[in-house]
Design an enzyme around this catalytic site. Structure first.
Site, PDB file in Angstrom:
ATOM      1  N   CYS A   1      50.402  67.683  60.226  1.00 29.56           N
ATOM      2  CA  CYS A   1      50.879  66.719  61.202  1.00 29.56           C
ATOM      3  C   CYS A   1      51.774  65.694  60.525  1.00 29.56           C
ATOM      4  O   CYS A   1      52.111  65.803  59.358  1.00 29.56           O
ATOM      5  CB  CYS A   1      49.700  65.997  61.857  1.00 29.56           C
TER       6      CYS A   1
ATOM      7  N   VAL B   1      60.372  85.128  47.805  1.00 29.33           N
ATOM      8  CA  VAL B   1      61.804  84.891  47.668  1.00 29.33           C
ATOM      9  C   VAL B   1      62.404  85.979  46.779  1.00 29.33           C
ATOM     10  O   VAL B   1      61.856  86.312  45.730  1.00 29.33           O
ATOM     11  CB  VAL B   1      62.084  83.512  47.052  1.00 29.33           C
TER      12      VAL B   1
ATOM     13  N   ASP C   1      38.701  69.477  62.633  1.00 26.10           N
ATOM     14  CA  ASP C   1      38.191  69.113  61.307  1.00 26.10           C
ATOM     15  C   ASP C   1      38.467  67.654  60.994  1.00 26.10           C
ATOM     16  O   ASP C   1      37.662  66.982  60.330  1.00 26.10           O
ATOM     17  CB  ASP C   1      38.821  70.015  60.242  1.00 26.10           C
TER      18      ASP C   1
END
Length: 671
Positions: free
Chosen positions: A2, A310, A109
């Site tokens: 977040c 990659v 959580d």
């Protein structure tokens, strides 16, 4: 997971009329817009009745996808409020433990933050396990608390603007509150911004890893530690067997990986050619076979496990995709190669700098950005990664000299004869002079050398991304980066470095406190992954594991064979991971993931750098010498000098930061 933005208004007598309310709402909203990419799934805000406190949150839903997981969180009495970024493991245990005294709104959580705070007070941070940062407001005590995880996997910054204490996940959020950034030339010159709480912007600070910020209205904020790295006394003897230590590492790392597979969304793995990510992939595949569910995958079998790698051009010298492909085939998992040529790297140059908010003279951040793009395109929100292994298991060549500069008294079985050790030490010191991280300075003040206990790793780390400063900046004094680095630690740490810790442990501490949080975990971690809404989880930075590994004897981490004069970095990790990795990975030497490091005149990177590093743009910084800059550009591309290339890249990155943050030119100090 977040992004968070919060404020505490210190202004005396600030009224709560409609105009001030509207301003507070708009500023918080705009600050969330600047980090909106971090949380597209939900947005929440909370203001105190007088609008002196505001908490904002943008959510990337990982655990409990329902609205009950949206933030801010509040306690039942509506007296404690919090916004949390990250993942907190073992939350089920605390839910069961505290169910009788705290009413949980959902199954997130992160909701345990308020419950643990109410139960343990300020000591609750010791009970948090995972990657996290949070801001909590206790209205009853009129106190704001903000904290960051032990290793700085999640970022957290603060400043004061127009009487408001601002706290946010990224510095750019402060622009919405009126921050007008200015370069802090002193911290730029001595590079102290990489170890202290100060940043390269005046008045903007970071909450340090393992620290919390505490502040009451109209009082000065204060930052305090709640956790730090610790190592055993270098003269103590370890009575364990190697087999016991191997088992202890394996059990703890397996547990750290297992708990990071829990999610209500798909989970993937970042896989390179090295032992760190290969170990993670191998353990995940094994756990799946044993019945562990991989995120929200209902049919968890290794063939459904996705790994992302990659793929650089073969001639770049940085491509590990062939090894990663062989590992994936051995494990029977699905591998996705993300091709990155010079054009692809260059196209992401400016965005990687803006989002990471860190200048690092390599292009691996652009590769990481492309990886996250590929993960997001597959509808995946979580990746498990290998960051933190090199710092804890002694994976860098730069550790070699420090591993040999003193005998390892803790492990008698691997004692090296003094003559052999001295010969190997001198060879390692010579090799370290040409290290890959930064410039090397043999001319340090004697006092600095003594504070560092003559550490050999310090100069290359302290001088990563050094700049050609204008002559006027000498007015800030002659502090060297090495001196600033060691003085940035507290006195207790300096005492342990001088008298208690083995030099290898000192080197690991320096790396973990400087290079890891400010470069690897920003430029190759959370800030870059979250551009594409991908949460990275780092099992090697689980403190249950690291506290155990920090007590492993130095010679079992960096093992030296006097017979053939060879080093075996990460020895104990190799042995612990033997069941989960191929023979190829088990036997190969460490190769730092830094991206390509040779670029030719006229190519995409050269064009990008010359477009950015112009005389006008350099002068707009105000603290860089243009003539020295021209010399660096010439050496970087026309003469292929590695350090000059790193300097040119760093200059270009500071120019990007200056332009996007709207930083005014630094000026000479008044006489």
């Amino acid at each position: 997971m977040c992004g968070i933005s919060a404020f505490l208004n210190h202004t005396e007598g600030a009224s709560s009329n409609e105009q001030t309310k509207a301003q507070a709402q708009a500023e918080l909203e705009n600050s969330l817009d600047l980090i909106g990419h971090r949380g597209p799934d939900a947005r929440g805000r909370w203001f105190s009745d007088d609008y002196h406190v505001g908490l904002g949150h943008v959510r990337l839903s990982i655990i409990d996808l329902s609205p009950s997981g949206n933030q801010p969180f509040h306690d039942e009495d509506d007296g404690i409020h919090a916004v949390v970024n990250g993942e907190l493991y073992d939350h089920e245990y605390y839910r069961d433990q505290l169910a009788s005294e705290f009413k949980f709104a959902g199954h997130s959580d992160c909701e345990i933050v308020i419950a643990l705070y109410k139960h343990y007070g300020l000591s609750f941070m010791s009970h948090l396990r995972g990657e996290f940062a949070f801001v909590l407001w206790d209205a009853n005590r009129q106190i704001l608390i903000a904290a960051r995880d032990r290793y700085g996997i999640k970022s957290l910054y603060y400043t004061v603007v127009q009487g408001k204490l601002l706290v946010a996940t990224e510095i750019k959020s402060f622009l919405a509150f009126g921050l007008q950034p200015e370069w802090c030339v002193r911290t730029l010159r001595d590079q102290s911004w990489r170890v202290e709480s100060r940043t390269f912007f005046k008045g903007v600070f970071r909450v340090l890893p393992g620290h919390y910020l505490i502040c009451r209205r109209n009082e000065q904020e204060e930052q305090k530690p709640y956790w730090d790295l610790e190592y055993p006394d270098k003269f103590s003897h370890d009575a364990r067997s190697e087999e016991e230590i191997v088992k202890g590492v394996r059990e703890r790392l397996l547990d750290a990986v297992r708990i990071r597979l829990k999610a209500d969304v798909p989970v993937a793995i970042y896989l390179s050619g090295g032992i760190d990510s290969s170990s993670v992939a191998g353990m995940v595949a094994d756990l799946i076979k044993q019945g562990t569910q991989l995120g929200s995958e209902t049919n968890s079998v290794p063939s459904n496990m996705k790994c992302f790698t990659v793929q650089f051009d073969e001639e770049s010298g940085a491509d590990e995709s062939a090894i990663a492909r062989r590992t994936a085939e051995w494990l029977g998992v699905d591998i996705h190669l993300v091709k990155m040529d010079e054009e692809a790297l260059t196209s992401r140059f400016e965005d990687a700098v803006w989002h990471s908010e860190i200048p690092l003279p390599d292009l691996n951040g652009m590769g990481r950005l492309a990886l996250a793009e590929a993960v997001h395109a597959q509808g995946i929100k979580v990746v498990v990664t290998g960051e933190g292994s090199d710092e804890h298991f002694a994976g860098y060549d730069a550790f070699r000299a420090d591993s040999l500069s003193e005998s390892d008294h803790s492990w008698q079985a691997l004692q090296i004869p003094d003559t052999d050790r001295e010969e190997a030490l001198q060879a390692a010191i010579k090799q370290g002079t040409y290290g890959i991280f930064g410039d090397y300075s043999p001319n340090l003040p004697s006092a600095t050398k003594r504070m560092l206990n003559h550490s050999h790793v310090t100069s290359p780390i302290a001088r990563v991304g050094s700049l050609p400063f204008s002559e006027w900046t000498n007015s800030y004094g002659a502090d060297l980066p090495e001196t600033s680095l060691i003085e940035g630690f507290n006195g207790q740490v300096r005492d342990k470095i001088q008298n208690r810790w083995h030099p290898l442990h000192t080197a690991q501490y320096i790396f973990t406190k400087s290079f890891l949080p400010h470069f690897i975990l920003r430029y190759n971690g959370d800030n870059i992954d979250m551009v594409n809404q991908v949460e990275s989880r780092c099992p090697f930075l689980d403190h249950h594991l690291t506290e155990y590994v920090n007590n492993v004897p130095p010679s079992l981490k960096m093992k030296y064979n006097a017979t053939d004069k060879s080093f075996r970095e990460k020895h104990i990790l190799r042995e612990a991971m033997r069941p989960y990795i191929t023979d190829e990975v088990y036997n190969m030497s460490k190769k730092a993931y830094m991206g390509p490091r040779k670029f030719w005149p006229g190519g995409p990177l050269h064009r990008k750098i010359t477009q950015l590093v112009t005389k006008a743009n350099v002068e707009s910084l105000g603290f860089v010498d243009w003539n020295a800059t021209q010399e660096a550009l010439d050496k970087a591309f026309n003469k292929q000098e590695p350090m000059a290339l790193r300097r040119a890249i760093t200059l270009a990155q500071f120019i990007v930061i200056g332009q996007r943050f709207g930083v005014k030119p630094a000026g000479a100090l008044p006489n």
